[in-house]
Every structure is written in structure tokens, then in C-alpha cells.
Design an enzyme around this catalytic site. Sequence first.
Site, PDB file in Angstrom:
ATOM      1  N   GLY A 286      41.159  57.350  45.176  1.00  0.00           N
ATOM      2  CA  GLY A 286      41.931  57.300  43.930  1.00  0.00           C
ATOM      3  C   GLY A 286      41.939  58.659  43.236  1.00  0.00           C
ATOM      4  O   GLY A 286      41.432  59.658  43.758  1.00  0.00           O
TER       5      GLY A 286
ATOM      6  N   ASP B  54      37.548  52.277  50.150  1.00  0.00           N
ATOM      7  CA  ASP B  54      38.770  52.130  49.345  1.00  0.00           C
ATOM      8  C   ASP B  54      39.595  51.013  49.990  1.00  0.00           C
ATOM      9  O   ASP B  54      39.621  50.893  51.217  1.00  0.00           O
ATOM     10  CB  ASP B  54      39.559  53.447  49.344  1.00  0.00           C
ATOM     11  CG  ASP B  54      40.493  53.573  48.144  1.00  0.00           C
ATOM     12  OD1 ASP B  54      40.280  54.490  47.327  1.00  0.00           O
ATOM     13  OD2 ASP B  54      41.436  52.758  48.032  1.00  0.00           O
TER      14      ASP B  54
ATOM     15  N   LEU C 249      42.857  50.821  49.433  1.00  0.00           N
ATOM     16  CA  LEU C 249      44.197  51.419  49.490  1.00  0.00           C
ATOM     17  C   LEU C 249      45.215  50.676  48.611  1.00  0.00           C
ATOM     18  O   LEU C 249      46.412  50.791  48.812  1.00  0.00           O
ATOM     19  CB  LEU C 249      44.709  51.484  50.944  1.00  0.00           C
ATOM     20  CG  LEU C 249      43.851  52.319  51.902  1.00  0.00           C
ATOM     21  CD1 LEU C 249      44.379  52.199  53.336  1.00  0.00           C
ATOM     22  CD2 LEU C 249      43.842  53.789  51.497  1.00  0.00           C
TER      23      LEU C 249
ATOM     24  N   SER D 180      34.605  53.980  30.032  1.00  0.00           N
ATOM     25  CA  SER D 180      35.778  54.503  29.315  1.00  0.00           C
ATOM     26  C   SER D 180      35.499  54.564  27.825  1.00  0.00           C
ATOM     27  O   SER D 180      34.746  53.731  27.282  1.00  0.00           O
ATOM     28  CB  SER D 180      36.956  53.566  29.584  1.00  0.00           C
ATOM     29  OG  SER D 180      38.005  53.837  28.696  1.00  0.00           O
TER      30      SER D 180
ATOM     31  N   TYR E 158      41.102  44.627  30.401  1.00  0.00           N
ATOM     32  CA  TYR E 158      40.620  45.844  31.075  1.00  0.00           C
ATOM     33  C   TYR E 158      39.435  46.443  30.308  1.00  0.00           C
ATOM     34  O   TYR E 158      38.378  46.718  30.872  1.00  0.00           O
ATOM     35  CB  TYR E 158      41.750  46.874  31.193  1.00  0.00           C
ATOM     36  CG  TYR E 158      41.246  48.280  31.386  1.00  0.00           C
ATOM     37  CD1 TYR E 158      40.772  48.694  32.627  1.00  0.00           C
ATOM     38  CD2 TYR E 158      41.190  49.183  30.318  1.00  0.00           C
ATOM     39  CE1 TYR E 158      40.264  49.978  32.786  1.00  0.00           C
ATOM     40  CE2 TYR E 158      40.685  50.462  30.479  1.00  0.00           C
ATOM     41  CZ  TYR E 158      40.226  50.850  31.713  1.00  0.00           C
ATOM     42  OH  TYR E 158      39.711  52.106  31.870  1.00  0.00           O
TER      43      TYR E 158
ATOM     44  N   LYS F  86      35.075  46.857  31.123  1.00  0.00           N
ATOM     45  CA  LYS F  86      34.211  48.040  31.027  1.00  0.00           C
ATOM     46  C   LYS F  86      32.975  47.725  30.177  1.00  0.00           C
ATOM     47  O   LYS F  86      31.868  48.119  30.508  1.00  0.00           O
ATOM     48  CB  LYS F  86      34.986  49.229  30.433  1.00  0.00           C
ATOM     49  CG  LYS F  86      36.103  49.753  31.336  1.00  0.00           C
ATOM     50  CD  LYS F  86      35.573  50.310  32.652  1.00  0.00           C
ATOM     51  CE  LYS F  86      36.655  50.733  33.607  1.00  0.00           C
ATOM     52  NZ  LYS F  86      36.179  51.018  34.973  1.00  0.00           N
TER      53      LYS F  86
ATOM     54  N   ASP G  22      47.534  50.500  21.020  1.00  0.00           N
ATOM     55  CA  ASP G  22      47.082  51.895  20.970  1.00  0.00           C
ATOM     56  C   ASP G  22      46.163  52.129  19.773  1.00  0.00           C
ATOM     57  O   ASP G  22      46.478  51.701  18.658  1.00  0.00           O
ATOM     58  CB  ASP G  22      48.276  52.857  20.846  1.00  0.00           C
ATOM     59  CG  ASP G  22      48.838  53.262  22.199  1.00  0.00           C
ATOM     60  OD1 ASP G  22      48.090  53.189  23.188  1.00  0.00           O
ATOM     61  OD2 ASP G  22      50.024  53.644  22.264  1.00  0.00           O
TER      62      ASP G  22
END
Length: 339
Positions: A11, A32, A34, A126, A151, A155, A299
Site C-alpha cells: 500500500g 498484502d 492486493l 490516526s 473507520y 482505530k 470534517d
Amino acid sequence: MSKILVTGGLGYIGSHTVVELQNAGFEVVIIDNLSNSSMEVIDGITTISKQKPLFEKLDLRNKIEVSTFFQKYQDIEGIIHFAASKAVGESVDNPLLYYENNLNTLIYLLQECNKNEINNFIFSSSCTVYGEPDSLPINETAPVKKATSPYGNTKQISEEIIFDTCSVSNLKSIALRYFNPIGAHESTEIGELPLGVPQNLVPFITQTAAGLREQLSIFGNDYPTPDGSCVRDYIHVVDLAKAHVVALQRLLGNKGVTNFEFFNIGTGTGSSVLEVVNSFEKVTQQKLNYKIVDRRAGDVISVYADTKKANEELGWKSEKSIEESLLSSWNWEKKVRGL
Ligand code: UD1
């Protein structure tokens, strides 16, 4: 030579990290599936480092295959775990895919760590774990806020899973909380190659300049920031890759203060979307077609890192400017598109 497993090593961040690991004298084996990468990335890595990494095509959700992998490779000393899904919008539409892909795989890997006494584990986290920060720049003592997407939640939960595992085993781990990675290797042999329409700002900019997209939409200019657009901390992917090498050396050298540590990996400087666009135009001499549109749901307004902990404790510091980063993104895009 220590053998290091890099999951998701084909990645974007993974491939740049493989190169830096090889440069630092590590032997790398990549896993990986892919799903968001291609075999050609191995050629790019090999051209840069003059060493071909070992590679196994494997989906980490397949617990049996994961176990077979560790039977085959019994001399792995550390793991850098990148393999995960990372599109915020997709995670809202398909949360179970994200919980399965990002959490089950982590659990299987940690079980294998315990079974095979692999005690050094680096996790891709993150800045999203901080949500909308109360003060800037953000340091590592800032509270983890309720995630705004599945998502982001994966994390946060991943960090908790690792913390709990470190508490009851010999596992030592470092979570690196990335800010916004951009740029590409200066050789233009590897870079970011998103499938379909890019969700992130810089690939959308470079694809617009390359003529693949008609126009960049800037999501909002009425935020409480100096120019009204959102502010982020854009870090060159090679600087970010190097942070993994020093984190790994810290683990292997037993230099950690606690069994589970986390570090902000950013530049410490915030740039607004409009500033990024202006810098891109200036360093590349490309005129960018853009318009201001409504804000994008989810955001945060402004995030940039306090990097003191990484600077002082890890002995790592970002080196490249945003101009260098944007120019390298553009050089990569041109190479990929044959411009
Ligand atoms: C997001 C996630 C981050 C994740 C990263 C990976 C959050 C808060 N952040 O980062 O955790 O690691 O994706 O994909 O969930 N923008 C535009 N036009 C565009 C695209 C983006 O104006 O076409 C703006 C956005 O509004 C934002 C900035 O550019 O202000 C950066 O956006 P993006 O590159 O998507 O990254 P983040 O949302 O910061």
C-alpha cells in the site's frame, strides 16, 4: 539481519516504509491481499532498494492462512501492521466490513504474536482518534473523543485491544498516530495510487491537474480558520515511513518507557486547503480548476500535531516541506499518467 513482517506492505504508506526498512538493514516479508494495491509495487520497491522483499499474498481475515504463514516464517522479530481499510465514507456505509477487516485481522495477528513470541508490534493509528481537538497543536495527552465514523472507531478500538494485550503478555507496541500523509518517493518508483475517485485532497488535486478530474471541490470556506477552509498537518510519506524505522528500533532495543506507547507523527504545522492549493500551483506551475462547495459531513475544522514527544523520545522529526511534498506528488502523478 532482523526479519520484519509488514502487513499491507504494497500500500501507499506500507511500500514507502518497506524501502526505509530495507535501507536501514532489515529483511522484509510483506503480506498484502492486493485489495487496494498491485504486484507492480514490488518492482518499484526493488528498483529503489536493490532488494526484493519476500511476499505472500494473503488475506488476514483468513485465520487459518495467517496461522500457516507464521508456521512458515518462524524467525520474524517484529510486525508493522498497515493492512486495513481507510475510507471514511465507505466505513459509514459498510461498518461491518470495517469492523471485520480492521479488528478481526488485528486480533488474529496478536494471537499469533502471543503464540510465536513475537513481541514487537507497530500499529498504524490516526489523528482521527482526537476528533475535534479542544486546543492546538494536539499533544498525546489530549483525550480520545468519540469517533465520528466506524473507520475512526476501529482505530480507537485497535489501540485499546493492543493496550489490553500488552498488559497481560510480553508484547511491546507503539501506535503511530498519523496526520495527513502526502507525497511520493523522490524516485517516482512508488507513490499513492487510489482506486476510483480519490477521497483525499492531494490525489484529487494531482488528478485534476493531470486532466483526469475536471474540477477540485473545496469543501467549505466558512470555517473559523484564517481563510475559512479546514486546516490539516500534511506530512511527507517518506518522513512518515522513517518514523516506523525508529519506532521499530526503539522496540527492538527495549527502549520503550511502557509496553504500549503512542506518538503523533506530523510536521507540527497546519495548512489550510486553500494554502495547499496555492502551494501546489506555485511549485508545479499548474493552474488548478477549483470551486468552493458546501462543507463535507464529518470534517473536523483544524488539526495539527504537537510533535514534541516524537521529537524528544523517538528522536524523530519530519524533514520535508509541504512544497517538496506536493511537488513529489505531482512528479509521481505525471509519471503514472505518462505526462
Ligand atoms: C481522513 C480521516 C483520517 C484518515 C484519512 C485517510 C477524519 C477526520 N480524517 O483525513 O483519519 O486517516 O482520511 O483517508 O476522519 N478536501 C477538499 N476537497 C477534496 C478532498 C478533501 O476540500 O476533494 C478537504 C477536506 O475537507 C479536508 C482536507 O481537504 O479539510 C483533507 O481531506 P482528506 O485528504 O480527505 O483527509 P482528512 O479528512 O483530513
